[in-house]
Design a protein around this motif. Structure first.
Motif, PDB file in Angstrom:
ATOM      1  N   UNK A 192       0.789  -1.207   0.000  1.00 59.96           N
ATOM      2  CA  UNK A 192       0.000   0.000   0.000  1.00 59.96           C
ATOM      3  C   UNK A 192       0.832   1.272   0.000  1.00 59.96           C
ATOM      4  N   UNK A 193       0.175   2.429  -0.009  1.00 61.23           N
ATOM      5  CA  UNK A 193       0.867   3.718  -0.154  1.00 61.23           C
ATOM      6  C   UNK A 193       1.732   4.098   1.042  1.00 61.23           C
ATOM      7  N   UNK A 194       1.599   3.412   2.174  1.00 61.25           N
ATOM      8  CA  UNK A 194       2.453   3.707   3.325  1.00 61.25           C
ATOM      9  C   UNK A 194       3.800   2.997   3.244  1.00 61.25           C
ATOM     10  N   UNK A 195       3.996   2.187   2.252  1.00 63.48           N
ATOM     11  CA  UNK A 195       5.263   1.476   2.094  1.00 63.48           C
ATOM     12  C   UNK A 195       6.396   2.466   1.848  1.00 63.48           C
ATOM     13  N   UNK A 196       7.540   2.270   2.509  1.00 64.25           N
ATOM     14  CA  UNK A 196       8.722   3.100   2.265  1.00 64.25           C
ATOM     15  C   UNK A 196       9.889   2.304   1.702  1.00 64.25           C
ATOM     16  N   UNK A 197       9.891   1.003   1.870  1.00 64.49           N
ATOM     17  CA  UNK A 197      10.953   0.167   1.296  1.00 64.49           C
ATOM     18  C   UNK A 197      10.780   0.132  -0.220  1.00 64.49           C
ATOM     19  N   UNK A 198      11.870   0.147  -1.005  1.00 69.96           N
ATOM     20  CA  UNK A 198      11.726   0.130  -2.465  1.00 69.96           C
ATOM     21  C   UNK A 198      10.958  -1.093  -2.947  1.00 69.96           C
ATOM     22  N   UNK A 199      10.193  -0.897  -4.003  1.00 70.25           N
ATOM     23  CA  UNK A 199       9.504  -2.020  -4.619  1.00 70.25           C
ATOM     24  C   UNK A 199      10.519  -2.984  -5.233  1.00 70.25           C
ATOM     25  N   UNK A 200      10.356  -4.293  -5.035  1.00 68.71           N
ATOM     26  CA  UNK A 200      11.277  -5.253  -5.644  1.00 68.71           C
ATOM     27  C   UNK A 200      11.276  -5.125  -7.161  1.00 68.71           C
ATOM     28  N   UNK A 201      12.472  -5.122  -7.746  1.00 69.19           N
ATOM     29  CA  UNK A 201      12.591  -4.891  -9.178  1.00 69.19           C
ATOM     30  C   UNK A 201      13.785  -5.666  -9.720  1.00 69.19           C
ATOM     31  N   UNK A 202      13.683  -6.113 -10.969  1.00 69.49           N
ATOM     32  CA  UNK A 202      14.765  -6.818 -11.653  1.00 69.49           C
ATOM     33  C   UNK A 202      14.916  -6.237 -13.056  1.00 69.49           C
ATOM     34  N   UNK A 203      16.174  -6.042 -13.457  1.00 72.21           N
ATOM     35  CA  UNK A 203      16.386  -5.547 -14.818  1.00 72.21           C
ATOM     36  C   UNK A 203      17.558  -6.257 -15.465  1.00 72.21           C
ATOM     37  N   UNK A 204      17.508  -6.297 -16.799  1.00 73.52           N
ATOM     38  CA  UNK A 204      18.583  -6.808 -17.643  1.00 73.52           C
ATOM     39  C   UNK A 204      18.904  -5.747 -18.685  1.00 73.52           C
ATOM     40  N   UNK A 205      20.184  -5.626 -18.999  1.00 70.46           N
ATOM     41  CA  UNK A 205      20.622  -4.597 -19.946  1.00 70.46           C
ATOM     42  C   UNK A 205      21.795  -5.129 -20.751  1.00 70.46           C
ATOM     43  N   UNK A 206      21.809  -4.850 -22.050  1.00 75.55           N
ATOM     44  CA  UNK A 206      22.990  -5.187 -22.836  1.00 75.55           C
ATOM     45  C   UNK A 206      23.235  -4.128 -23.890  1.00 75.55           C
ATOM     46  N   UNK A 207      24.506  -3.985 -24.242  1.00 73.61           N
ATOM     47  CA  UNK A 207      24.937  -3.005 -25.230  1.00 73.61           C
ATOM     48  C   UNK A 207      25.967  -3.659 -26.147  1.00 73.61           C
TER      49      UNK A 207
END
Length: 692
Positions: A192-207
């Motif tokens: 909910x909106x009272x959350x302060x911990x970052x939302x779990x996220x995963x990313x991949x990147x290539x160049x």
């Protein structure tokens, strides 16, 4: 003594955007030494006047950002994708620092070189050339490295190989990154909106980067460049989820994607014929930004729901410049001229599904999908500039008159997707505009290490397709729309500055004042329609006048005993002349001070970064408080292993809670949740690199 590289005047190609005393350069060695992986890192301590807005994907220089700051890669303009309705904006950060030979920063107005969009400045990216890898007289070279970044728990391997055979050389470069959410000081792990911990996220990147170069007789060089960049991110957005809300735990995943492809045929000349030097590129570049989500609604329009918003722009173009040196009596001339011609196509689209397709309820009135919020827009531009740096005999004075002509055309085209738009917009009229932007610079250079200059320059920016033609909303709700009657933004920029020194001792200083006319902003529409749009109408309009003033200073000193010190400060203040409010897009004053020690094989640096709090007079929604943080780093080059470098650093050493004013200026928060928007606490970076 260890080598210390400092920012100085950019060693740019003739006619390049960085061929000005308003430019500085961050070298590849500096980028590696500071362990820079993002534009925010570049502005953290190396270039304190450069910022990046993560919410809009925009570079900010001297308080201007988005389409008002030009980004180039190897001289080719990189478009800022300006999705004004769904947030799929950005695109100028779709590159990897490991592929760069350096970054040129141009501060302030100078449209004669940059053209439309260079009101705030230029971020000039220069990718590696085969010669950057050759060492010890060999015809081949390579590097490999890996970096760990604790701010997002990412691993970043990279490598490159270059080979020369006769007059032909080639380079292959590649990098990969895999990481998670950017850490903050928030700790409350709830839904909910009272959350302060970052939302779990995963990313991949290539160049991936490939270059082929062939040298011809007479100083000519031809070549081809190909690039491919991809970044994909999935986020478990727990702030959008709650036990009793519309999205239950596990039922909302955010999607974010960026892609850039480029192919160019390149030419350079340095032979001293009719032209002393020249460069040119015939190019194709395609950029895409995508945002969206997958979820399941449990209270409003119950059922599965998804959105995927994309903004794509494809450009074909030619950019070239040349330089000619000659004398007329006691006057020495350095004439630089350039041409920029391009045709582009931009398209926006939102696809998705939900139960509004099955049954209509009032909540569906503003849940529009499977439509375009803009028509397809075909764009054309033509730019031509000429500068003449005139040396007045032996006086060491130089006068540089110059000017640029720009012509821009944007033609909207009706598509089936735009015809499905819920606001039932009519196809707007085309936009065409042109402008002449003159400049005049006076400089005094009594030696190779000192230059004092003053410059006046005009700038020009045509409105983007979104500012002209976007339309989002529907009867019974609200309407956000573009304005095809917009006028182009123009500016007058005044700057006084000085540069002195070399790698051992030097400084640069400048004061500036810029005035902007017809500043484009989203405002409440002059005519409202409460019957059809009870929640209001907003549209893009021209503000009368805006002004931004400030100063910048940087200095460094390297001592014979191995110690070195450096410091810099950047200050700007912007004001809306109509309302008197300070502009929230202008960052607060920032100062950086560092002290270091270096030998031939190892060194260490301690850096203090201080930023003033945002003034209460600012129009920013969230007034970010001031802060001071400390970074410490060290490097080691083992004598026994040639080409090996190990670097490490502790950033935000004292784990301070602080906020980036650029990222939070439009944020509405409470004291209970503000830590969600904070920057990373104490974190580590470690890298190992080997040159061959």
């Amino acid at each position: 003594m260890g080598t210390v590289v400092v920012s100085g005047r950019a060693a740019s190609t003739p006619g390049g955007v960085a061929d000005t005393p308003q430019a500085s350069t961050a070298s590849r060695q500096e980028i590696e030494q500071k362990q820079i992986t993002r534009i925010e890192d570049l502005g953290r301590s190396l270039e304190p006047g450069v910022n990046f807005n993560r919410n809009t994907g925009a570079v900010n220089i001297r308080g201007l950002e988005g389409p008002r700051v030009l980004t180039t890669i190897d001289g080719i303009p990189v478009p800022y994708l300006n999705d004004t309705t769904r947030g799929s904006s950005g695109g100028v950060d779709l590159f990897d620092f490991s592929s760069l030979a350096g970054v040129d920063i141009v501060r302030g107005t100078d449209s004669s070189r940059g053209g439309s969009g260079a009101l705030g400045g230029v971020l000039g990216l220069r990718t590696l050339e085969p010669e950057d890898l050759f060492r010890n007289g060999r015809n081949w070279g390579a590097y490999t490295g890996i970096l760990y970044d604790g701010s997002d728990d990412s691993i970043r391997p990279s490598g490159a190989f270059a080979l020369r055979q006769g007059s032909t050389s080639a380079l292959f470069q590649g990098s990969y990154a895999k990481g998670h959410e950017l850490d903050t000081k928030g700790s409350l792990d709830v839904y909910g909106p009272l959350r302060t911990k970052p939302n779990p996220s995963d990313y991949d990147q290539h160049n991936l980067l490939f270059k082929l170069r062939h040298d011809l007789e007479g100083g000519h060089r031809i070549g081809v460049t190909a690039e491919r960049f991809r970044r994909d991110r999935d986020t478990d957005d727990k702030r959008m989820q709650s036990l009793t809300g519309n999205y239950r735990p596990g039922d909302y995943t955010g999607r974010n994607e960026g892609a850039r492809d480029r192919v160019s045929l390149d030419y350079s000349y340095d032979g001293g014929g009719f032209l002393n030097s020249a460069t040119a590129s015939l190019y194709w570049i395609d950029q895409m930004r995508g945002t969206g989500y997958d979820g399941y609604r449990t209270t409003s329009v119950i059922g599965p729901a998804a959105r995927w918003n994309t903004y794509d722009e494809t450009t074909y173009g030619f950019i070239g410049s040349g330089e000619k040196l000659f004398d007329t009596g006691t006057l020495n001339h350095r004439v630089t001229m350039g041409l920029d011609v391009a045709a582009s196509t931009s398209e926006q689209y939102t696809g998705g599904y939900d139960n509004c397709l099955i049954r209509y309820v009032p909540a569906c009135a503003n849940l529009h999908t499977n439509q375009a919020d803009e028509p397809k827009v075909d764009g054309k531009r033509f730019g031509l500039f000429v500068d003449d740096e005139i040396g007045l005999g032996e006086s060491n004075f130089y006068i540089t008159p110059g000017g640029r002509f720009d012509w821009v055309d944007r033609s909207p085209k009706m598509t089936d997707a735009f015809g499905e738009n819920a606001s039932n917009p009519e196809l707007p009229s085309s936009f065409t505009d042109s402008a002449f932007s003159p400049k005049l610079r006076i400089a005094y250079r009594p030696s190779d290490t000192l230059e004092v200059y003053g410059q006046w320059a005009m700038g020009f920016r045509a409105p983007t397709a979104g500012e002209l033609y976007s339309s989002f909303g529907g009867p019974g709700t609200y309407l956000r729309q573009g304005n095809s009657d917009l006028e182009s933004e123009t500016s007058h920029g005044f700057e006084l500055g000085a540069r002195f020194g070399d790698d051992d001792l030097g400084f640069r200083a400048s004061i500036f004042h810029n005035r902007y006319k017809n500043f484009i902003e989203a405002t409440t529409a002059a005519v409202q329609d409460p019957r059809n749009y009870p929640f209001g109408i907003t549209q893009f309009d021209n503000l009368d006048r805006v002004q931004i003033s400030g100063f910048e200073f940087a200095a460094h000193k390297r001592f014979n005993n191995g110690f070195n010190v450096a410091g810099s400060i950047a200050f700007a203040r912007g004001e809306n002349d109509e309302t008197g409010a300070y502009l929230g897009s202008v960052p607060p004053i920032k100062a950086v001070a560092s002290v270091g020690y270096a030998t031939e094989y190892w060194g260490t640096d301690l850096t203090f970064i201080g930023v003033q709090g945002v003034s209460d007079q600012s129009d920013a929604t969230f007034k970010a408080p001031g802060y001071g943080i400390v970074d410490v780093s060290a490097w080691w080059k083992p004598e026994q292993v040639d080409g090996l470098t190990i670097r490490g650093g502790v950033y935000n050493l004292f784990d301070r809670t602080y906020y980036d004013a650029i990222n939070v200026r439009s944020t509405t928060v409470t004291s209970a949740t503000d830590s969600y928007f904070s920057e990373p606490g104490r974190h580590f970076k470690l890298s190992v690199a080997k040159q061959f």
